[in-house]
Design a protein around this motif. Sequence first.
Motif: not given
Length: 45
Positions: A4-12
């Motif tokens: 979830r953290l990786v996905a949030w970082t990439i999305l941001t």
Amino acid sequence: MRKRLVAWTILTCALLAVAVWGLLGAPDTAPGPHLPSRSQTAAVR
């Protein structure tokens, strides 16, 4: 949790890149050995 953290970082980062791209516009010259501005000036001459 880590996914979830990786996905949030990439999305941001992607959202930030799109925002900067929209505000500043597309760059005139692409980084790398191929420079489109040179070919354009050569075509004009």
